[in-house]
Design a protein around this motif. Structure first.
Motif, short mmCIF file in Angstrom:
data_model
loop_
_atom_site.label_atom_id
_atom_site.label_comp_id
_atom_site.label_asym_id
_atom_site.label_seq_id
_atom_site.Cartn_x
_atom_site.Cartn_y
_atom_site.Cartn_z
N ILE A 10 12.12 -1.24 -4.82
CA ILE A 10 11.76 -2.66 -4.87
C ILE A 10 10.86 -2.97 -3.69
N ASP A 11 9.64 -3.43 -4.00
CA ASP A 11 8.69 -3.88 -2.98
C ASP A 11 8.98 -5.35 -2.71
N THR A 12 9.40 -5.67 -1.49
CA THR A 12 9.85 -7.03 -1.17
C THR A 12 8.76 -7.80 -0.43
N PRO A 13 8.82 -9.14 -0.46
CA PRO A 13 7.84 -9.95 0.28
C PRO A 13 8.02 -9.78 1.78
N CYS A 27 6.20 8.72 10.62
CA CYS A 27 4.95 8.01 10.87
C CYS A 27 3.88 8.46 9.88
N GLY A 28 2.79 7.71 9.82
CA GLY A 28 1.70 8.07 8.93
C GLY A 28 0.72 6.94 8.75
N SER A 29 -0.13 7.08 7.75
CA SER A 29 -1.10 6.06 7.37
C SER A 29 -1.11 5.98 5.86
N ALA A 30 -0.46 4.94 5.33
CA ALA A 30 -0.39 4.81 3.87
C ALA A 30 -1.77 4.67 3.26
N TYR A 31 -2.64 3.89 3.91
CA TYR A 31 -3.98 3.67 3.36
C TYR A 31 -4.75 4.99 3.25
N THR A 88 0.84 -1.20 0.00
CA THR A 88 0.00 0.00 0.00
C THR A 88 0.87 1.25 0.00
N LEU A 89 1.94 1.24 0.78
CA LEU A 89 2.87 2.37 0.79
C LEU A 89 3.48 2.58 -0.59
N THR A 90 3.88 1.50 -1.23
CA THR A 90 4.45 1.60 -2.58
C THR A 90 3.44 2.20 -3.55
N GLU A 91 2.18 1.77 -3.46
CA GLU A 91 1.13 2.30 -4.33
C GLU A 91 0.95 3.80 -4.13
N ARG A 92 0.98 4.24 -2.87
CA ARG A 92 0.80 5.67 -2.61
C ARG A 92 1.99 6.47 -3.13
N ILE A 93 3.19 5.92 -3.02
CA ILE A 93 4.37 6.60 -3.56
C ILE A 93 4.23 6.77 -5.07
N TYR A 149 1.53 6.84 -6.80
CA TYR A 149 0.44 7.77 -7.10
C TYR A 149 0.88 9.22 -6.87
N LEU A 150 1.52 9.49 -5.75
CA LEU A 150 1.91 10.86 -5.42
C LEU A 150 3.01 11.39 -6.33
N THR A 151 3.83 10.50 -6.86
CA THR A 151 4.90 10.94 -7.76
C THR A 151 4.42 11.05 -9.21
N GLY A 152 3.14 10.77 -9.44
CA GLY A 152 2.61 10.87 -10.79
C GLY A 152 2.92 9.70 -11.69
N THR A 153 3.49 8.64 -11.13
CA THR A 153 3.81 7.46 -11.94
C THR A 153 2.54 6.71 -12.31
N THR A 154 1.57 6.66 -11.40
CA THR A 154 0.26 6.11 -11.70
C THR A 154 -0.78 7.20 -11.45
N HIS A 155 -1.95 7.00 -12.00
CA HIS A 155 -3.00 8.02 -11.89
C HIS A 155 -4.23 7.50 -11.15
N LYS A 156 -4.07 6.32 -10.55
CA LYS A 156 -5.14 5.76 -9.74
C LYS A 156 -4.51 4.96 -8.63
N ARG A 157 -5.03 5.11 -7.42
CA ARG A 157 -4.47 4.40 -6.28
C ARG A 157 -4.92 2.94 -6.30
N GLY A 158 -3.95 2.03 -6.39
CA GLY A 158 -4.27 0.61 -6.34
C GLY A 158 -4.47 0.15 -4.91
N GLU A 159 -5.32 -0.86 -4.74
CA GLU A 159 -5.61 -1.39 -3.41
C GLU A 159 -5.34 -2.88 -3.37
N VAL A 160 -4.70 -3.33 -2.28
CA VAL A 160 -4.39 -4.75 -2.13
C VAL A 160 -5.67 -5.57 -2.10
N HIS A 161 -6.68 -5.11 -1.36
CA HIS A 161 -7.90 -5.90 -1.21
C HIS A 161 -8.71 -5.98 -2.50
N ASP A 162 -8.46 -5.04 -3.44
CA ASP A 162 -9.15 -5.09 -4.73
C ASP A 162 -8.33 -5.81 -5.79
#
Length: 704
Positions: free
Chosen positions: A86-89, A263-267, A31-36, A38-51
């Motif tokens: 790199i988003d790691t497991p 600190c923060g809330s990525a979601y 989720t943190l990677t997705e927000r990064i 999105y905020l950097t303009g690399t994607t234009h829609k926030r992806g969600e793990v649960h979706d």
């Protein structure tokens, strides 16, 4: 601040950051990677793990399971800096994937759950980063959850990981009321209004001013204790300027003497911008890390991150796709263009770079060249494997490969077979490709059972590997437990067993007369038959006077060895037997080596049926390391698995237990141990020979 990545493809090295996102499963890495992105303009829609809509968890299994399985690389731009991420497991079964990524990274963001604090895999990946000397900053996530507490999470970091945490933010609000942070170095507030993607900067709220000033003072004192330059200013001025504090935090992060905590809330999309600012401000560029070291021809060499230096790169991941084989590289020095040749110093082969790609998870953008500091994928390499060094043909070098953990062979394993005989070769080919992509997997053919056995780091690891074959290759694969190789042995022998072999069916006949003693063979090493001494057998003759010629004695011994393949209890190999030839007779025409070999086989089989036999099962020496508060449950579980505990040693909060456990009882133990110890228990096992099996096994409740 949205920026365009493509404007910065030629970013200078000082403005490049190669970092990984590390954490326990479900701490919020993806989720943190997705927000990064999105905020950097690399994607234009926030992806969600649960979706199942995230960029980096693009594999079907990742989306079905809701966890990261494979390390995924993406690139983005922030404040005129290029960030290769790199988003790691986060699951323990895929820790080897994390290690291969850490080997090529310059920095990392460690993500912690604000409620759970340091979790087992958080600790494991932190130790991996220690091993590779990777500087880190910490991000305490999920501050909007019920029970979230920044101070408690930081204290768990201090106690469990032993760094010097340097907290640079103070939350504004708590749990569901968390809306922003106070930036302590600059003494400003950063607030994210509900429903908006932008941050609002302002003065510190009056209600928090005293608390913020106190926290700022604590931060200054902690930094001054660790940094000589900051200490000098602190003693002279009684405080630290924002500029000095930022510079000191950068030095402490890069020297691994302190860990900046945000600190923060990525979601909720809160805290991402200051985290990106911290990545740029504190984590090193390729130019800031020491020169990579390699060897060649007995000497050590260094390669600096210089695009003009000889080319040197390390392969850290190989991935087969529908369009070809992708080889992921970290370029440490030099420049390489598409169509150029590189030398694989491990195999001694020269290969041609077909294409160079900028990786965006499962999407790729073509590049004309890759330079020092880049993390890219290339197409066209045939022999390179994870850990291979690629270099300029005229400047050979071998870089240290990532450390590959040994799977618990024969303990965390499954037997695999194709449903149809026509698919057997396809299965072998698919498994070979699988091992190329994931070196922590091992495939072997059991010489006794003939089964194809796949071993890995845990049950989930193997489940994912088998499912990958099914999905990618369309093969119908059966999976089951590997069969255990039992043995049979003599506990009470027989003496003077007479066997007479006579065969006359026209033409040359067969005749052999032997008298045998069969007895247990105690404490004698194996006879070098290639199975590690598991089949122990001794043979001697006491016959005198030439009653049985020596060549017939050797044939008789060979026949006895033939009989050891199938014991009387269940057809298992027989071990621990001594056979003595005490008497015999021959026929001048009908005796032959063939006749005596046949006599030896049937005579020993008859003797074994008359002996008292016992079934043996393979056992393993197991070393289990567990937290001291879980020792009782682990000891009870070992006892339930018929384990014989031989000792335990207490060390700094953990207990190391040694035991001997039947191999058949260790299947599934890795998962059980993690469950009993909340994921903190680990174990190793190595073969320790054979021991008598329970009487129920001898009566047929075990399979061959």
């Amino acid at each position: 601040m949205r920026t365009d990545l493509h404007r910065h493809l030629d970013t200078p090295l000082a403005a490049v950051r190669n970092l990984g996102i590390l954490a326990h499963v479900d701490a919020g890495k993806t989720t943190l990677t997705e927000r990064i992105l999105y905020l950097t303009g690399t994607t234009h829609k926030r992806g969600e793990v649960h979706d199942g809509t995230t960029v980096t968890d693009f594999d079907p299994q990742e989306r079905d399971r809701g966890i990261t399985i494979f390390a995924a690389a993406v690139s983005c731009a922030w404040d005129a800096h290029r960030i290769n991420l790199i988003d790691t497991p986060g699951h323990v079964d895929f820790s080897d994937e994390v290690a291969r990524s850490l080997r090529v990274l310059d920095g990392a963001v460690a993500v912690f759950d604000a409620v759970a604090g340091v979790e087992p895999q958080s600790e494991a990946v932190w130790r991996q980063a220690d091993r590779y000397g990777v500087p880190r900053i910490a991000f305490v996530n999920k501050l909007d959850r019920a029970g979230a507490d920044l101070d408690t999470a930081v204290e768990s970091i201090r106690e469990r990981l032993h760094p010097a945490p340097l907290v640079v933010q103070l939350p504004i609000g708590s749990e569901a009321g968390f809306t922003g942070v106070v930036d302590l170095p600059r003494m400003r507030s950063l607030v994210w209004p509900e429903g908006r993607d932008t941050v609002e900067e302002g003065p510190v709220p009056e209600a928090l001013r005293d608390a913020a000033e106190g926290r700022r003072r604590q931060l200054e004192e902690a930094v001054a204790e660790l940094h000589p330059g900051a200490l000098e200013e602190f003693c002279a001025e009684g405080t630290l300027s924002a500029r000095t504090l930022t510079a000191a935090l950068r030095d402490l992060t890069r020297s691994d003497d302190g860990v900046v905590v945000l600190c923060g809330s990525a979601y909720r999309n809160r805290g991402i911008e200051p985290l990106l600012d911290a990545v740029v401000a504190y984590l090193p560029s390729p130019r800031d890390v020491p020169a990579v070291r390699g060897t060649w021809d007995g000497g050590e060499q260094e390669r600096f991150a210089d695009p003009a230096a000889p080319f040197a790169a390390l392969v850290f991941k190989v991935n087969g796709t529908a369009t070809g084989r992708l080889t992921y590289l970290r370029v440490y020095s030099g420049t390489i263009g598409k169509g150029e040749t590189v030398w694989d110093s491990g195999t001694g082969r020269t290969e041609r770079i077909g294409r160079i790609l900028r990786v965006q998870a499962d999407h790729h953008a073509p590049l004309e060249r890759a330079v020092a500091g880049d993390i890219v994928a290339v197409v066209g390499l045939k022999s390179a494997r994870a850990g291979s060094t690629l270099c300029a043909p005229g400047a050979p070098l071998v870089l240290e490969p990532p450390t590959v953990a040994d799977p618990v062979v024969s303990v965390v394993s499954v037997a695999v077979e194709a449903v149809g005989s026509a698919e057997a070769e396809l299965l072998v080919s698919a498994l070979t490709r699988l091992v190329e992509e994931d070196p922590s997997l091992v495939v072997r053919t059991d010489p006794e059972t003939g089964q194809l056995v796949l071993s890995g780091m845990g049950e989930l690891h193997l489940e994912v590997a088998v499912e990958k074959i099914r999905l990618a290759q369309g093969l119908d694969v059966r999976v089951g437990r590997p069969r255990v190789a039992y043995r049979e042995t003599v506990v009470r022998g027989v003496s003077g067993l007479v066997h007479r072999h006579v065969k006359q069916d026209g033409g040359a006949g067969e005749f052999a007369h032997v008298v045998l003693d069969v007895e247990p063979l105690e404490d004698v090493p194996g006879d070098g038959d290639g199975d590690g001494g598991a089949t122990r057998f001794a043979f001697r003759s006491t016959v005198v006077g030439g009653r049985v010629p020596q060549e017939y004695v050797r044939a008789l011994e060979a026949g006895c060895r033939d009989a050891l393949a199938d014991g009387p209890l269940g057809g298992h190999p027989v071990t621990g037997v001594r056979v003595v030839l005490t008497d015999g007779a021959t026929h001048p025409k009908d005796s032959s080596e063939r006749a005596f070999r046949t006599a030896g086989r049937f005579a020993l089989r008859e003797a074994l049926r008359a002996c008292a036999m016992v079934l043996l099962e393979p056992v393993a020496d197991v070393t289990v390391t567990v937290p001291d508060d879980a020792v009782g449950g682990v000891l009870g579980d070992l006892a339930a698995r018929r384990g014989q505990v031989s000792g335990s040693v207490a060390r700094a909060g953990v207990v190391v237990i040694t035991a001997t456990v039947p191999l058949v009882e260790l299947f599934g133990y890795a998962t059980r141990l993690r469950s009993r110890t909340r994921g903190r228990g680990v174990f190793t096992a190595r073969p320790a020979g054979y021991a008598p099996a329970p009487s129920t096994a001898a009566s047929g409740t075990v399979t061959r």
